[in-house]
Design a protein around this motif. Structure first.
Motif, PDB file in Angstrom:
ATOM      1  N   GLN A1200      -8.516  -4.160  26.937  1.00 51.45           N
ATOM      2  CA  GLN A1200      -6.840  -4.935  27.543  1.00 51.45           C
ATOM      3  C   GLN A1200      -6.453  -5.849  26.361  1.00 51.45           C
ATOM      4  N   VAL A1201      -5.304  -5.982  26.246  1.00 53.43           N
ATOM      5  CA  VAL A1201      -4.668  -6.894  25.417  1.00 53.43           C
ATOM      6  C   VAL A1201      -3.274  -7.348  26.215  1.00 53.43           C
ATOM      7  N   LYS A1202      -3.332  -8.658  26.498  1.00 55.09           N
ATOM      8  CA  LYS A1202      -2.102  -9.050  27.301  1.00 55.09           C
ATOM      9  C   LYS A1202      -1.852  -8.095  28.446  1.00 55.09           C
ATOM     10  N   ASN A1203      -0.576  -7.601  28.710  1.00 51.78           N
ATOM     11  CA  ASN A1203      -0.405  -6.796  29.653  1.00 51.78           C
ATOM     12  C   ASN A1203      -0.360  -5.141  29.422  1.00 51.78           C
ATOM     13  N   GLN A1204      -1.159  -4.979  28.126  1.00 55.71           N
ATOM     14  CA  GLN A1204      -1.198  -3.467  27.682  1.00 55.71           C
ATOM     15  C   GLN A1204      -2.734  -3.161  27.473  1.00 55.71           C
ATOM     16  N   TRP A1206      -4.989  -0.687  25.229  1.00 55.90           N
ATOM     17  CA  TRP A1206      -4.994  -0.070  23.962  1.00 55.90           C
ATOM     18  C   TRP A1206      -6.040   0.908  24.062  1.00 55.90           C
ATOM     19  N   SER A1247     -10.224  -7.011  19.999  1.00 58.01           N
ATOM     20  CA  SER A1247      -9.046  -7.893  19.853  1.00 58.01           C
ATOM     21  C   SER A1247      -9.313  -9.070  19.064  1.00 58.01           C
ATOM     22  N   GLU A1249      -7.738 -12.567  19.317  1.00 57.04           N
ATOM     23  CA  GLU A1249      -7.051 -13.735  20.013  1.00 57.04           C
ATOM     24  C   GLU A1249      -5.712 -13.242  20.353  1.00 57.04           C
ATOM     25  N   ASP A1250      -5.762 -11.859  20.764  1.00 59.04           N
ATOM     26  CA  ASP A1250      -4.287 -11.489  21.554  1.00 59.04           C
ATOM     27  C   ASP A1250      -3.503 -11.117  20.557  1.00 59.04           C
ATOM     28  N   ARG A1251      -3.666 -11.497  19.354  1.00 61.35           N
ATOM     29  CA  ARG A1251      -2.505 -11.128  18.454  1.00 61.35           C
ATOM     30  C   ARG A1251      -2.684 -10.069  17.615  1.00 61.35           C
ATOM     31  N   VAL A1253      -5.066  -6.196  17.063  1.00 59.78           N
ATOM     32  CA  VAL A1253      -6.080  -5.393  17.572  1.00 59.78           C
ATOM     33  C   VAL A1253      -6.720  -4.594  16.136  1.00 59.78           C
ATOM     34  N   VAL A1269       0.114  -7.164  17.638  1.00 67.48           N
ATOM     35  CA  VAL A1269       0.310  -6.893  19.145  1.00 67.48           C
ATOM     36  C   VAL A1269       1.779  -7.642  19.073  1.00 67.48           C
TER      37      VAL A1269
END
Length: 1270
Positions: A1200-1204, A1206, A1247, A1249-1251, A1253, A1269
Motif C-alpha cells: 500500500q502506498v498512499k491511496n493506491q 501497488w 516504499s 517514504e511514499d515518494r 516504490v 509515486v
C-alpha cells in the motif's frame, strides 16, 4: 582440542638461578673473590604450574571441569642424568621423586633453553646489589602460535656462601657485612598465552616488593601464591570490558582486545616513534614487509622485545610468517646464520660480531636510531621505499602526535595519589595507542587499498602484473618485492575470503563515492578528463574537485563531487581516520583471592566472582548489550570452573542475543563432548539448550576445508573450450558477465572450430592491455578538457583522418564523439552525443581511381552530416558508433545506466578482436559483439509511455557477479544523523536480499553501493524490517532472525527461538516508538519480542501451519496461512476473526495479502490467479470484490502506498516470463497504471517514504526499478 579452554593469565611460573650448593662450592674454590667468577649457567630452581590445590580437593570439587583442563598440559619428566633439574620443586614445595613423578608444563615451554633467556647476558655474581630489572620473551611453536614470558631479575645477598636468612632487606645486609657479602641474581619468569606485557610487569614488580622481607625458605610459598592468583584471573573476552584486580600496592588492569580479530595491546605503542625518526620507521616497516633477515640491537633487553612487538602490531592485520625471536642470549648468536627470513634481537655488545660474520642482514640499532646492512651480495638490490603518497601521509600524522607524557602534565595539578597517577598515565597511553593504531592501519590501507581492483573472487586470482602497471613508477620496486612475500600471500587470502577485519573496515569507511560507483559499473580503466587536468595543473585545489554520476536523489541531498578513479595518480585522502572516535571502555573489579590456597578459598572466590557478575548483569540496562555479552561470557567461564556446565551453557547461549561474535564455539563443543550423561539428559530437556547443542555439533559436522588458494594470473598454454575460455577471461579481469564472454568466444572462433588456441588468446589479451595502457597515456590539452564532463574518459582514438570538419583524430568517450583537431594548437570540435544520433552508415567517396570508405553520422542537433575518410578503420568505427548509439538509447529508455557501460565494454571488445585477428573476417567476427545494435534491429523494444514516465532509475545489486541473482526482499530505511557516525551514515539506505543469504546495501541518496555483499547464513532470506534506528532484523529460511547493527553494518546478534522458516516480522509502535516485534515461522509459531532485551514476551502456536505472512493493526495480528487468514488478539493470541479460502474447488491457497486500514479493507491474492480479492474487515460474510489484472499469470507481492495498492506479478510475453506492476486505485477499484519494468517476475516491493516504490526482479534480470509515486 588442547587450546579450547581459555587460559588464565598464567600458564607456568618458574624461578631460575644457580643452586645454592653449586654456588657455595664455587665461592669457596675462588676464595670468595666475585670478580674472578666466570658467568654461571642458570638453571630452573622451581616450577609452579596449575592446578595449585591438592589432588583430593580437585577430585572432590569437580571431575568434569578437571577433564576439560587436563588436555591442555603435557608432562615434563626430570631425569637423573640432568643434575640441574634435581632441585626442581613441585608446586606444593616438596622435593620430587626424579623418575616417577611428572611436572606438567605447557607444551610450548622449553625448560632447558629457558634459563639462558632469563639471563640473556649471562648470570654473574656481583659484589654490589643492582636494581631489579624486567625484560620480555616471546616463544613460537611449529604452528606459529606464540607464548609470552615476562622475567624479573632481582639480587639476594649471600654471606659466607649462604644466602642471607636473617630477614633483613638486601640493603641492610649490605650495610652490616659489606666485606664478606656477594649478591646472587635470581629470576622469576611468568609465562602466559597472552601478551600482557605491562600487566605482568606490574604484577612481578609487586611480587618483588613482597619478597624483600622474606628469607629464602619462604620465597617458594609466596611465589606459589602469586602464581596461583594469576592462574585464577581469566582473560577478558574481546570488547569494551577490561578486568581489574588488586596486587598490592598496585591495581592491575587486564585490557581486552578490541574485537575477536584484533591483537591484545598491553604495551606502549609509541616506543619506536621515540627511538626512530618517521622515515626510519617506514624503512623498518619496508624491511619487514619485504621479509628481510632483520636483527634489532639495544643495550636494553626489554626494549628489544617491546620495539619488535610494536612493529608487529603496526602491520596488523598483516602478520609476520617467519622466525620471530626478539631476544637471543649470548649462546644463541649462531641463530642469525639462518638462511631464511627472520626477525631477531641481540645485545648491542654483539653488533660488530654479528655484522662482520653474517651477510645480508638488516641491522637496526634501537639505541641510536640507525639502520645498517651487513656485507651484501652484489646482486642484492637496495631496500625500496614505501610508496610516496602513503609515506607522506604517515609522516605528517607522526609529526602531529604528542609523544611525551611530561608535556601532557604541564597544565595538570600534581597527583598525590598513586592510583590516580597510575590511572592518569594509563588513560594518556591508551589514547596515544589508539592514535598510533589508526595511523599505522591507515598506512597499510593506503599501501594496499587498490589490490581489490585486481582480484577475481570467484576463481581466486590476483593479476599481479596488471596491479604493478597501475603503480607509480617510483613505487613499483616496493610492490615487486612485497608481492613475492608469504605475508602478502596471506593478506590476499583474507581479501579473497572477504574477511571483514580492521583493514576491510577502514578501507570501507574511507571509500569514496566514486569507489562505490565502480562496484556498480565495472568498465576498463581509463583516465578521466579531470585527472588529466589535475595532472597537468598539479594543483591541490583541482585535486579536491569531485564528481558523481547523475542519479535520482531521494533526500535532495547534494553530495560533494568525488574524483574519477585512476590508480596511478590517485591522491590518498584519508583524513577521516584522524577523527575516528575512541570507544568507551568499562572496567570490572575482580574479587579478592584469599589464602591459604585451599579448595574452600577457591570455591569462595568463584562464588563471589559469580555473584558480582550476576549483580552487574541485573543492574545493566538492556541497551548496553555489548557489555552484557562480556558479563555473560565471564559468568559462563566461572560456572564452567565451578563445574556447573548447564549454567555455563545458558550464559553462553545468551551471547546470541547480546554479541555472538564472542560466542566460544570450540569451548561449547568441548563442554558438550565431556558432559556426563546425566547432565546431557538435563540439557536435552531444555529446548533452548538442546537447540544450542544441536547447532554447535552440526556446525562441526558441516565444517569443510576452506578453499584458500590464491592463483596468479597466467596466460593459458592449451586450447580452450567454451567453459575454460569463460574461466580464463574472468580470471584476466577483462569482463565477468558470462553472456558477454559467450559472444566473445563466438567472435574469436569465426571460421574455426569452437575452441580457442593459446596464441589467439594471447594476442587478444595483449592487444586489450596495450590499448588500455595507450589510453592511460592520452593527454588532452586544457582547451579540449573544458568541453568535456569531469567523469568522461577517452576510450578510443582513431588514426589521423580527413573529415569535413578538418583533419584530426576521432575520439570516443562514454557520452560522445568529438574531433581532436591537429595543427599548431590542437582543438575540440563536437561531432555528436550518442543520444542525438539519427543515422550512421558507410559510403564511399571517389578519389581519382580509388573509392575511399567514409563514415557518415547524422544528428538531430546539426543539419550538416559528419563525414570522415576512415579508410581501413571505417567498418570498425561503423560497428562501434552503432553499438554505442543503441546502448545509449536502451539506457535512456529503460533508465538504466548499466546499458551504456555494457555497450562501452562491447565496443572495446570489438576493437580488441579486430586488433587480435588481423584477418578479412575480423569485422564480421567483431559484429558478433554488437549486442544492443542487434537487439534494436531484431526486436525493437519500445517502452510504453506510462512506464517511461513513471520509471526513474534502475540499479543492479548483482554488479560484479558472473550472472544476475534474484532479489528476494527489499527494505528502505530513512536517513538519520548520529554524532558518532560518519556523515554518509546519515543517508537513507536500500537493503537488498539476494540468494544464499547475501545482502547488498545501497546509499539511497545516490544509488551507489555502500556495503557490497555481506552474508546472513547460507539460506534464502525471507523478510527484513527496521525495528529501530540501530537495528535491522532479517528473517531466514534457516529459522534464525539475524540482527544487523546499522552503525557497524555487522551482524552481532541473532534470535534462535523459532523451529522453522522465518516468514515475516512486524513491529508495533506506541506514540511512534517501537515497543514490540512479532515474528512468524512456517510451522505456525508467532513470537512477541521485547525489542530492548530481545526476550520472548509471548509465544503462540496457530492451529494450522503454512503461515506465510503477518500484519499488525490496532492490537490485532492478521496471519495469512494457505487456507485462511486468521485475526488474533496480540495480548492473548486469541482467535477473533477468520477469512476462509473460497476457491477450494480450484485447489488455490492464499499467496499474499495486505491491509488497507484507512478503508477497513483487506486485499489478498491466490496462487495461480490473476485476480485481486478485497474484503470489508467489518463484514467477512459478504462476497469479496474482485479486480482482474490483465496479462497477469500470478500475483506475487503487493504494497500500500498512499491511496493506491501497488501489485507485483509474473506474466508471459512472446513465450518469456515478464514482470509487471499494476497500480490499483483503492477508491475506484480499478487499475490506474500498468508498468512493464522487468524481464522476470516481480519478487519484492518496498516504499521509500511514499515518494518512490522500488521493485526487485527474479534471477533472469536481477535488477531493481525505482518508480515515482504520483
Amino acid at each position: 582440542m588442547e587450546d579450547v579452554l581459555p587460559s588464565g593469565l598464567l600458564e607456568v611460573c618458574l624461578m631460575v638461578g644457580v643452586p645454592k650448593e653449586q654456588l657455595r662450592a664455587l665461592l669457596q674454590d675462588t676464595q670468595r673473590r666475585t670478580k674472578n667468577l666466570p658467568p654461571l649457567d642458570p638453571e630452573v630452581l622451581s616450577v609452579f604450574v596449575p592446578p595449585f590445590i591438592s589432588r583430593d580437593d580437585i577430585h572432590t570439587a569437580n571431575t568434569s571441569a578437571n577433564n576439560l583442563n587436563r588436555s591442555k598440559r603435557r608432562s615434563f619428566r626430570k631425569k637423573k642424568e640432568k643434575p640441574k633439574f634435581e632441585n626442581i620443586k613441585s608446586v606444593n614445595g616438596e622435593q620430587k621423586v626424579p623418575d616417577t613423578e611428572d611436572i606438567t608444563v605447557p607444551k610450548d615451554v622449553d625448560l632447558i633453553g629457558l634459563p639462558q633467556l632469563c639471563f640473556p647476558g649471562g648470570l654473574y655474581v656481583t659484589s654490589e646489589s643492582k636494581e631489579d630489572q624486567i625484560h620480555f620473551l616471546v616463544f613460537t611453536d611449529v604452528c606459529g602460535n606464540r607464548t609470552y614470558g615476562v622475567v624479573a631479575q632481582y639480587y639476594q645477598p649471600m654471606q659466607g656462601g649462604c644466602i642471607s636468612s636473617n630477614g633483613q632487606p638486601p640493603w641492610e645486609s649490605a650495610r652490616t657485612e659489606k666485606k664478606s657479602e656477594c649478591f646472587v641474581p635470581l629470576a622469576i619468569c611468568v609465562i602466559s598465552r597472552y601478551p600482557y606485557f605491562n600487566a605482568l610487569k606490574d604484577c612481578l614488580s609487586c611480587l618483588l616488593v613482597q619478597l624483600r622481607p622474606f628469607k629464602d625458605l619462604d620465597v617458594d610459598d609466596h611465589i606459589k601464591e602469586f602464581a596461583a592468583k594469576l592462574f585464577l584471573i581469566p582473560s577478558p573476552p574481546p570488547g569494551p570490558l577490561h578486568l581489574v584486580f588488586n596486587m598490592k600496592p598496585l591495581q592491575i588492569i587486564i585490557p581486552s582486545r578490541e574485537d575477536p580479530d584484533s591483537p591484545v595491546i598491553d604495551l606502549d605503542l609509541h616506543l619506536p616513534l621515540l627511538c626512530f625518526k618517521p622515515k626510519r620507521v617506514l624503512q623498518i616497516l619496508t624491511c619487514i614487509l619485504t621479509e628481510q633477515r632483520i636483527v634489532f640491537f639495544s643495550s636494553d633487553w626489554a626494549l628489544l622485545t617491546l620495539v619488535a612487538e610494536c612493529f608487529m602490531l603496526y602491520l596488523h592485520p598483516l602478520q609476520w610468517q617467519h622466525t620471530f625471536v626478539p631476544i637471543l642470549s649470548r649462546h644463541m648468536l649462531d641463530f642469525v646464520m639462518a638462511p631464511t627470513s627472520f626477525l631477531m634481537g641481540c645485545h648491542i655488545d654483539h653488533f660488530e660480531e654479528v655484522s662482520t660474520e653474517t651477510e645480508d642482514l638488516i641491522l637496526i640499532n634501537i639505541d641510536n636510531g640507525n639502520i645498517a646492512r651487513s656485507k651484501m651480495d652484489e646482486e642484492e638490490p637496495e631496500i625500496p621505499d614505501v610508496p610516496a603518497q602513503a609515506a607522506e601521509t604517515f609522516i605528517k600524522r607522526v609529526e602531529g602526535l604528542q609523544l611525551h607524557y611530561d608535556l601532557e602534565l604541564c597544565h595538570l595539578r600534581a597527583s598525590t595519589d598513586l592510583a590516580e597517577l597510575q590511572m592518569r598515565r594509563r588513560a594518556w597511553q591508551q589514547k596515544l595507542n589508539t592514535e598510533v593504531q589508526q595511523m599505522t592501519l591507515q598506512l597499510i590501507v593506503n599501501i594496499f587499498r587498490e589490490v581489490k581492483d585486481h582480484l577475481n573472487y570467484e576463481h581466486r586470482v590476483f593479476n599481479s602484473e596488471e596491479f604493478l602497471k597501475t603503480r607509480a613508477v617510483g613505487d613499483q620496486p616496493f610492490y615487486r618485492k612485497v608481492l613475492e612475500t608469504y605475508m602478502f600471500h596471506s593478506f590476499l587470502k583474507a581479501r579473497l575470503n572477504r574477511k571483514m577485519d580492521a583493514f576491510a573496515r577502514l578501507e570501507l569507511s574511507t571509500q569514496s563515492e566514486e569507489d562505490r560507483l565502480n562496484l556498480m559499473f565495472r568498465i576498463p580503466r581509463r583516465m578521466a578528463t579531470e585527472k588529466m587536468a589535475s595532472k597537468q595543473m598539479n594543483s591541490q585545489s583541482t585535486m579536491n574537485r569531485r564528481m558523481v554520476i547523475s542519479m535520482p536523489d531521494l533526500q535532495d541531498i547534494k553530495l560533494p563531487e568525488v574524483p574519477p578513479r585512476n590508480s596511478s595518480f590517485r591522491r590518498v585522502e584519508t583524513d577521516i581516520a584522524l577523527k575516528m572516535p575512541s570507544k568507551s571502555v568499562t572496567t570490572f573489579k575482580i574479587p579478592e583471592i584469599h589464602f591459604p590456597l585451599m579448595y574452600q578459598c577457591v570455591h569462595s572466590y568463584y562464588t563471589e566472582f559469580f555473584n558480582h557478575l550476576s549483580k552487574a548483569i541485573n543492574t545493566l540496562p538492556p541497551d548496553k548489550s555489548a557489555l552484557l555479552a562480556r558479563y555473560f561470557y565471564l559468568r559462563g567461564l566461572i560456572s564452567l570452573m565451578q563445574g556447573k556446565l548447564l549454567n555455563a551453557l545458558s550464559d553462553f547461549q545468551n551471547l546470541d542475543k547480546t554479541d555472538l561474535r564472542i560466542f566460544p564455539t570450540d569451548l561449547v563443543r568441548k563442554i558438550v563432548e565431556t558432559m556426563p550423561p546425566s547432565e546431557r539428559f538435563q540439557a536435552d530437556r531444555k529446548p533452548e539448550l538442546k537447540k544450542l547443542i544441536s547447532r554447535v555439533m552440526e556446525k562441526q559436522r558441516e565444517v569443510t576445508k576452506i578453499d584458500d588458494h590464491v592463483k596468479n594470473f597466467a596466460l593459458p598454454k592449451t586450447h580452450m573450450q567454451l567453459d575454460d575460455f569463460v574461466k580464463r577471461i574472468q580470471e584476466s579481469g577483462i569482463v565477468r558477465d558470462k553472456d558477454t564472454i559467450h559472444r566473445l568466444f563466438d567472435a574469436l572462433t569465426v571460421g574455426h572450430q569452437k575452441q580457442i588456441d593459446p596464441e589467439t588468446f594471447r594476442d587478444f589479451y595483449n592487444y586489450w592491455k596495450e590499448t588500455e595502457a595507450e589510453a592511460q597515456e592520452v593527454n588532452l590539452p586544457p582547451a579540449v578538457i573544458e568541453h568535456l564532463d569531469k567523469n568522461e574518459c577517452v576510450y578510443k582514438l582513431s588514426c589521423s583522418v580527413k573529415t569535413n570538419y578538418g583533419v584530426g583524430k576521432i575520439a570516443l568517450t562514454q557520452k560522445r564523439l568529438f574531433l581532436l583537431t591537429e595543427g599548431g594548437r590542437p582543438g575540440y570540435i563536437h561531432i555528436a552525443a550518442f543520444r542525438d544520433i539519427e543515422d550512421v552508415k558507410v559510403t564511399t567517396v571517389a578519389f581519382l581511381l580509388l573509392k575511399i570508405p567514409t563514415l557518415r553520422i547524422a544528428t538531430r542537433s546539426k543539419k550538416e552530416v559528419f563525414e570522415a575518410n576512415l579508410k581501413t578503420e571505417c567498418d570498425l568505427w561503423h560497428l562501434i558508433v552503432k553499438e554505442m548509439w543503441a546502448g545509449k538509447k536502451m539506457a535512456d529508455d529503460h533508465k538504466d545506466p548499466q546499458y551504456i557501460q555494457q555497450a562501452l565494454t562491447n565496443v572495446l571488445l570489438m576493437d580488441a578482436v579486430v586488433g587480435a585477428l588481423q584477418s578479412s573476417k575480423s569485422i564480421y567476427a567483431a559484429s558478433k559483439l554488437s549486442y544492443f545494435d542487434r537487439m534494436k534491429n531484431e526486436v525493437p523494444m519500445m517502452v510504453p509511455k506510462t512506464t517511461s514516465e513513471t520509471l526513474k532509475h534502475k540499479i543492479n545489486p548483482s554488479a560484479g557477479e558472473t550472472f544476475p541473482q534474484a532479489i528476494d526482499v527489499l527494505l528502505y530505511t530513512p536517513g538519520h544523523l548520529d554524532p558518532t557516525e560518519r556523515p554518509d551514515s546519515a543517508h537513507p539506505k536500500l537493503w537488498c536480499a539476494l540468494n544464499e543469504g547475501k545482502v547488498v546495501v545501497f546509499d539511497a541518496s545516490t544509488w551507489s553501493i555502500q556495503q557490497h555483499c555481506f552474508r546472513m547464513g547460507r539460506c534464502r532470506l525471507t523478510c527484513m524490517v527496521m525495528v529501530e534506528q540501530s537495528q535491522v532484523w532479517i528473517g531466514s529460511q534457516d529459522s534464525i532472525i539475524y540482527i544487523i547493527n546499522t552503525h557497524s553494518m555487522s551482524c552481532n546478534k541473532q534470535l534462535n527461538d523459532h523451529r522453522s522458516d522465518i516468514t515475516d516480522i512486524v513491529v508495533e509502535k506506541k506514540n511512534g516508538i517501537p515497543c514490540e516485534a512479532y515474528s512468524s515461522s512456517l510451522d505456525g509459531t508467532v513470537i512477541a519480542w521485547n525489542i530492548s532485551t530481545l526476550k520472548v514476551n509471548r509465544a503462540f502456536q496457530l492451529p494450522c501451519q503454512n503461515l506465510t505472512s503477518i500484519k499488525l493493526h490496532n492490537d490485532q495480528l492478521w496471519c495469512c496461512t494457505g487456507s485462511c487468514i486468521l485475526v488474533m488478539s496480540t495480548y492473548e493470541f486469541r482467535l477473533q476473526m477468520k477469512i476462509d479460502c473460497h476457491l477450494k474447488d480450484l485447489c488455490s491457497y492464499f499467496l499474499c495479502f495486505q491491509l488497507f486500514p484507512e478503508r477497513n479493507e483487506v486485499w489478498a491474492s491466490y496462487s495461480g490467479s490473476s485476480d485481486l480479492y478485497i474484503w470489508n474487515t467489518k463484514d467477512f460474510t459478504s462476497t469479496p470484490q474482485k479486480i482482474h489484472l490483465q496479462d497477469c499469470s500470478e500475483i506475487t507481492c503487493m504494497i500500500q502506498v498512499k491511496n493506491q495498492m501497488w501489485v507485483g506479478s509474473s506474466g508471459t510475453s512472446q513465450g518469456k516470463t515478464k514482470g509487471k506492476i499494476y497500480v490499483v486505485s483503492a477508491e475506484k477499484k480499478s487499475v490506474e497504471k500498468e508498468l512493464v519494468g522487468h524481464a522476470d517476475t516481480v519478487k519484492a516491493l518496498c516504499s521509500a517514504e511514499d515518494r518512490y516504490v522500488l521493485s526487485g526482479a527474479g534471477k533472469e534480470e536481477g535488477k531493481i526499478a525505482i518508480w515515482k509515486v504520483e
